[in-house]
Motif scaffolding. Structure first.
Motif, short mmCIF file in Angstrom:
data_model
loop_
_atom_site.label_atom_id
_atom_site.label_comp_id
_atom_site.label_asym_id
_atom_site.label_seq_id
_atom_site.Cartn_x
_atom_site.Cartn_y
_atom_site.Cartn_z
N VAL A 254 -6.21 46.17 -31.06
CA VAL A 254 -5.50 46.15 -32.43
C VAL A 254 -4.01 47.16 -32.38
N CYS A 255 -3.45 46.16 -32.88
CA CYS A 255 -1.88 46.50 -33.03
C CYS A 255 -1.27 46.39 -35.04
N PRO A 256 -1.14 47.94 -35.15
CA PRO A 256 -0.88 47.76 -36.99
C PRO A 256 0.74 48.02 -36.58
N ALA A 257 0.99 48.16 -38.38
CA ALA A 257 2.40 47.91 -38.71
C ALA A 257 2.72 49.14 -38.31
N HIS A 258 1.91 50.50 -38.43
CA HIS A 258 2.35 51.57 -38.97
C HIS A 258 1.46 52.90 -38.05
N GLU A 259 1.77 53.53 -37.95
CA GLU A 259 0.75 54.68 -36.93
C GLU A 259 1.02 54.13 -35.16
N TYR A 260 -0.86 54.02 -34.58
CA TYR A 260 -0.25 53.93 -33.44
C TYR A 260 -1.99 52.38 -33.38
N ARG A 261 -1.58 52.28 -31.97
CA ARG A 261 -2.86 51.07 -31.39
C ARG A 261 -4.43 52.09 -30.98
N PHE A 262 -5.16 51.26 -31.30
CA PHE A 262 -6.77 51.45 -30.61
C PHE A 262 -7.00 49.94 -30.60
N SER A 263 -8.27 50.26 -30.42
CA SER A 263 -9.80 49.18 -30.08
C SER A 263 -10.32 49.43 -30.91
N GLY A 264 -10.95 49.41 -31.03
CA GLY A 264 -12.36 49.25 -32.43
C GLY A 264 -12.60 48.99 -33.68
N MET A 265 -12.34 47.38 -34.01
CA MET A 265 -11.47 47.10 -34.68
C MET A 265 -13.43 46.49 -35.81
N GLN A 266 -14.32 46.57 -35.68
CA GLN A 266 -15.37 47.08 -36.34
C GLN A 266 -15.72 47.80 -36.40
N ARG A 267 -15.73 49.09 -35.71
CA ARG A 267 -15.66 50.45 -36.19
C ARG A 267 -14.56 51.05 -37.55
N ARG A 268 -13.57 50.13 -37.06
CA ARG A 268 -12.65 50.89 -37.94
C ARG A 268 -12.89 49.56 -38.99
N VAL A 269 -12.96 48.54 -39.10
CA VAL A 269 -13.21 48.05 -40.82
C VAL A 269 -14.92 49.00 -40.89
N ALA A 270 -15.80 49.53 -40.79
CA ALA A 270 -17.03 50.14 -40.91
C ALA A 270 -16.54 51.25 -41.74
N GLN A 271 -16.15 52.18 -41.20
CA GLN A 271 -14.86 53.51 -41.83
C GLN A 271 -14.61 52.73 -43.11
N LEU A 272 -13.28 51.38 -43.05
CA LEU A 272 -13.07 51.20 -44.36
C LEU A 272 -13.40 50.36 -45.22
#
Length: 350
Positions: A254-272
């Motif tokens: 995942v390449c966001p517009a702020h902060e830093y790159r990561f993997s784990g979109m499903q995990r991050r969506v669950a957190q959000l």
């Protein structure tokens, strides 16, 4: 609930974030570059622009805030990739916010590249609108939300902000959900993800295993979901639906517009989702315990990362509009909340 963590991939970006400096320009693959552009005077500090090179086309995603320093950083980043400003052929912007679209007008003049936004994104202010009327209407809406008279001038949008919005670039192209960005040699699929803005888009690059998430999904903070007037009737409901659309896989970077790159979109969506559900639950607790009469009264009893008393001006406006979005969402879920919130007027794409 403890949810599984995401996987950090942008190590240099996170280190720079922690040290409060600009991250380096990075080559993410043979044809993909990450270029930070300064966002002066803002806690986010920078926007991560992404350069993608195709067969004769060069597309820049989210060129960032418009400033001379920003242009210098962007030009230097393009130079590392072997390009100049005139080599850009397309500019795709995930949404109509100044730290994403701001540089587009200047770059279009320099490069003659087209500028594209999602087809559902709206221009916050047109060149023909009466600024005095906009200012007066905005103040009336904030008053309805309970912003005290002695804080109104601080919280409300001002003429300088409106003038800035009016000067942002109009798009040459509108991108519909499921379409491909029109660039030879690139395979960038558009996913319409409203919530943070009415027509925010993410871009999926399956050949490179990348998702460009704009502000829709960030690794650390929860994107601001505001009730904007005019705007969508229920932006938080839109956001939940959009999160479902983008959480289709977990391994892509995942390449966001702020902060830093990561993997784990499903995990991050669950957190959000969990974060926003808890926020709505907190609003209900405040309603039960304090019997607030306005959106402002709700907001001042909520938990804020640096405390309510630390919020000023723009950040205070964001806090109140975010609280209003939760009120509207909870009403849509059947909760009887007797707090005045103006129904948003439909916004028109331009």
């Amino acid at each position: 609930m403890i949810l599984p963590p995401i996987t950090l991939t942008g190590h240099a970006q996170k280190e720079a974030w922690q040290n409060k400096v600009l991250p380096p320009v990075e080559r993410l693959g043979q044809d993909v570059w990450s270029i930070p552009v300064p966002f002066p005077g803002n806690p986010m500090r920078y926007t991560l622009s992404y350069l993608l090179l195709g067969a004769g086309d060069a597309v820049l995603i989210d060129p960032g805030w418009d400033s001379d320093a920003g242009l210098d950083h962007l030009t230097a980043g393009l130079r590392q990739a072997g390009l100049g400003l005139t080599d850009l052929t397309g500019i795709v912007v995930t949404h109509f916010h100044s730290d994403h679209l701001g540089m587009a007008a200047r770059l279009r003049i320099a490069s003659r590249a087209w500028v594209a936004l999602g087809d559902r994104e709206v221009r916050r202010l047109s060149a023909s609108e009466d600024l005095d009327l906009v200012l007066r209407t905005h103040s009336e809406e904030l008053t309805l939300w309970g912003v005290p008279a002695d804080r109104l001038a601080e919280v409300a949008v001002n003429r300088l902000e409106l003038t800035h919005l009016r000067n942002l670039a109009d798009p040459d192209l509108r991108l519909i959900d499921g379409s491909l960005v029109p660039a030879e040699g690139l395979d960038l699929r558009v996913v319409t993800t409203p919530g943070h803005s009415p027509g925010h888009i993410c871009l999926v690059d399956e050949p490179h295993g990348l998702i460009f998430s704009g502000d829709h999904v960030l690794p650390r903070i929860s994107p601001h979901i505001a009730l904007e007037l005019p705007g969508p009737a229920n932006p938080l409901a839109d956001y939940y639906e959009s999160l479902d659309l983008i959480a289709f896989e977990d391994a892509m970077e995942v390449c966001p517009a702020h902060e830093y790159r990561f993997s784990g979109m499903q995990r991050r969506v669950a957190q959000l989702v969990e974060h926003n559900r808890e926020r709505s639950a907190e609003v209900l607790r405040v309603l039960d315990r304090h019997r607030p009469e306005t959106v402002w009264d709700i907001a001042r009893h909520l938990t804020w990362s640096r405390g309510w008393d630390s919020l000023q001006a723009f950040s205070l406006r964001l806090a109140v509009s975010e609280t209003a979005s939760h009120v509207v969402y909870l009403r849509s879920q059947g909760h009887d909340i007797d707090v005045p919130v103006t129904e948003p007027r439909p916004a028109v794409s331009r």
